[in-house]
Design a protein around this motif. Structure first.
Motif, short mmCIF file in Angstrom:
data_model
loop_
_atom_site.label_atom_id
_atom_site.label_comp_id
_atom_site.label_asym_id
_atom_site.label_seq_id
_atom_site.Cartn_x
_atom_site.Cartn_y
_atom_site.Cartn_z
N GLY A 22 0.81 -1.22 0.00
CA GLY A 22 0.00 0.00 0.00
C GLY A 22 0.84 1.27 0.00
O GLY A 22 2.07 1.22 0.14
N ASP A 23 0.17 2.41 -0.22
CA ASP A 23 0.81 3.73 -0.19
C ASP A 23 1.91 3.90 -1.24
O ASP A 23 2.88 4.63 -1.04
N GLU A 24 1.76 3.23 -2.36
CA GLU A 24 2.77 3.31 -3.43
C GLU A 24 2.68 4.61 -4.21
O GLU A 24 3.57 4.91 -5.02
N ALA A 49 -8.10 3.26 3.05
CA ALA A 49 -7.24 3.85 2.03
C ALA A 49 -7.04 5.33 2.29
O ALA A 49 -7.93 6.01 2.80
N GLY A 50 -5.88 5.82 1.92
CA GLY A 50 -5.61 7.26 1.93
C GLY A 50 -4.79 7.57 0.70
O GLY A 50 -3.63 7.17 0.62
N HIS A 51 -5.41 8.19 -0.28
CA HIS A 51 -4.75 8.45 -1.57
C HIS A 51 -4.48 9.95 -1.69
O HIS A 51 -5.41 10.75 -1.69
N THR A 52 -3.19 10.30 -1.78
CA THR A 52 -2.80 11.70 -1.74
C THR A 52 -2.55 12.26 -3.13
O THR A 52 -1.89 11.63 -3.95
N GLY A 307 1.48 7.70 7.69
CA GLY A 307 0.23 7.29 7.06
C GLY A 307 -0.71 8.44 6.69
O GLY A 307 -0.89 9.36 7.49
N SER A 308 -1.31 8.34 5.49
CA SER A 308 -2.27 9.37 5.04
C SER A 308 -3.60 9.24 5.77
O SER A 308 -4.39 10.17 5.78
N THR A 309 -3.89 8.07 6.34
CA THR A 309 -5.18 7.85 7.01
C THR A 309 -5.04 7.91 8.51
O THR A 309 -5.87 8.49 9.20
N ALA A 313 3.74 6.25 11.75
CA ALA A 313 5.02 6.17 11.03
C ALA A 313 5.02 4.87 10.23
O ALA A 313 4.66 3.82 10.76
N ARG A 314 5.40 4.94 8.96
CA ARG A 314 5.47 3.72 8.15
C ARG A 314 6.84 3.06 8.34
O ARG A 314 7.85 3.75 8.48
N ARG A 315 6.83 1.75 8.37
CA ARG A 315 8.09 0.99 8.42
C ARG A 315 8.73 1.09 7.03
O ARG A 315 8.03 1.02 6.02
MG MG Z 1 -2.28 5.51 1.12
#
Ligand code: MG
Ligand code: GDP
Ligand code: IMO
Length: 431
Positions: A22-24, A49-52, A307-309, A313-315
């Motif tokens: 995710g978050d690609e 989902a969080g799409h920026t 994270g956008s949602t 912190a993302r690994r």
């Molecule tokens: Mg996302």
């Protein structure tokens, strides 16, 4: 970019999906490519989902609304495979309104999309609390319990809102959930307030057009309309093929387009798989190329990996080629889009996981269960380019070291990298 067709043959659906966890950068790429399409359709997932998107100096984050919404005149469809929380959705619509984006005639919702109830969110929290240390790291948006009710044949759908018995149907499902929640006294909630907010939010949904989306999409394809399907999450979070049980509850691969929109496999055209130039994951579960060290920290800072949602912190870690080879296979990706290559600009050395070592041997295939197999990633190292990519608008203008990195990945993966994203803004894309 869209699939070309014989003159009288129906159009094909092109697909954009994530090849990692995710978050690609799916939102950015959908928004960029949307101008070449008539319809953008979300086929699975929900407000997890969080799409920026970034353009004209503004940043927008979409959760349920498809990422084609900022392109005027384009139809955006929320498919039957999506789960929708009316409260999150109403909030999203409000922020579109505040940004002067007109959407009422252009945003359609499938009558078969399932509704997330407030009680679904609390059941999500209860499930995570019960797992303790083994928790999934869910976004707690009620995704798992809502898909459980769907497959358990108890769910409420968008079309049910039109039924005179809707309140009864709601109360019956709520009662079932409240029974279950009694087992978890530690999960506290304000039912009355949340329920009131939920019912109020349904009004925003009611203002939109509900459609029998399977007919709508198939008619559109027959009429030669160009359709882009937008995935959420990533193939490594797929409920069947991801790092189970550390996955989401929907089919995030190309097969999910068929069940999430009601189209046949032969309608699928190009599949654009998105990968970062490195790798991230948010939440629990295995991540063989993770760099839980200063390298991971540098990736997080340079890539702003939060994270956008949920803001978590993302690994972070290096790009993982056995993992990508696996998801290319599952998704039938025809074109790779690589995002966030600019995040590597200041690295003197860049590593690439090319093999896994497990059970005493080296492998290029994933073990049947990444959660229970001790896996060590084996790396090859590349020279960094240590310069900005801001002025590179063509592949040839990229530094030689970046070209070498990309060529190696492309050869290993055996699928062309047709797009390279060099920044969050809409125009920062080499096609
Ligand atoms: Mg996302
Ligand atoms: P999605 O869920 O796949 O749509 O991705 P997210 O929006 O959750 O996360 C991607 C993040 O990276 C967002 O903050 C984007 O603005 C940003 N982004 C997208 N493409 C690029 C890129 O090429 N370079 C950089 N530096 N950031 C990017
Ligand atoms: P986009 O579309 C990254 C992760 C969660 C958790 C697991 C299950 O923005 O790429 P869930 O809420 O579905 O029960 O969570 O999946 N997850 C995501 N990670 N991007 C997402 O969406 C995600 N949606 C869910 O962090 O590990």
């Amino acid at each position: 970019m869209q699939s070309t067709n014989d003159k009288n043959a129906p159009s094909k659906i092109d697909v954009i999906l994530g090849l990692q966890w995710g978050d690609e950068g799916k939102g950015k790429i959908v928004d960029y490519l949307a101008t070449g399409y008539d319809i953008v359709a979300r086929f699975q997932g929900g407000p997890n989902a969080g799409h920026t998107l970034k353009f004209d100096g503004q940043k927008y984050v979409l959760h349920t609304v498809p990422s084609g919404i900022f392109r005027a005149h384009l139809i955006n469809l929320i498919g039957n495979g999506v789960v929708l929380d009316p409260v999150v959705f109403a909030r999203e619509l409000k922020s579109l309104e505040d940004s002067n984006v007109s959407f009422k005639e252009r945003l359609l919702v499938s009558r078969k999309a399932h509704l997330i109830l407030p009680t679904h969110r609390w059941l999500d929290a209860a499930s995570e609390a019960q797992k303790g240390k083994a928790k999934i790291g869910s976004t707690l948006k009620g995704i798992g319990p809502t898909y459980m009710d769907k497959t358990g044949r108890n769910g409420l759908r968008v079309g049910d809102i039109e039924s005179p018995n809707f309140r009864e149907q709601y109360n019956s499902l709520k009662a079932k959930h409240l029974q279950l929640l009694k087992i978890y006294p530690e999960i506290t909630f304000d039912l009355e307030t949340e329920e009131q907010r939920w019912f109020e939010s349904l009004n925003a949904l009611r203002e939109l057009q509900f459609v029998n989306s399977e007919y709508y999409i198939n008619d559109a394809l027959r009429a030669g309309k160009r359709v882009l399907a937008e995935g959420a999450q990533g193939a490594m979070l797929d409920v069947d093929f991801g790092t189970y049980p550390f996955v989401t509850s929907s089919s995030t691969i190309t097969a999910g387009v068929c069940t999430g929109l009601g189209v046949a496999p032969q309608t699928i055209g190009r599949v654009i798989g998105i990968t970062k130039a490195y790798c991230t994951r948010v939440g629990g579960g295995p991540f063989p190329s993770e760099q839980d060290n200063e390298i991971g920290e540098k990736l997080r800072q340079e890539g702003f990996e939060f994270g956008s949602t949920t803001g978590r912190a993302r690994r972070c870690g290096w790009i993982d080629l056995p993992q990508l080879k696996y998801t290319l296979l599952l998704t039938g990706t025809t074109d790779i889009c690589m995002t966030k290559i600019d995040v590597l600009n200041s690295f003197a050395k860049i590593s690439v996981a090319t093999k896994y070592r497990y059970n005493g041997l080296e492998h290029t295939e994933l073990p049947h269960d990444l959660c229970t197999t001790e896996v060590e990633a084996v790396y090859e190292e590349f020279e960094g380019w240590q310069s900005s990519l801001d002025h590179a608008t063509t592949y040839d203008a990229l530094p030689a070291a970046a070209q070498k990195y990309l060529r190696f990945l492309e050869e290993y993966l055996g699928v062309p990298i047709t797009m390279i994203s060099t920044g969050p803004e809409r125009e920062k894309l080499i096609v």
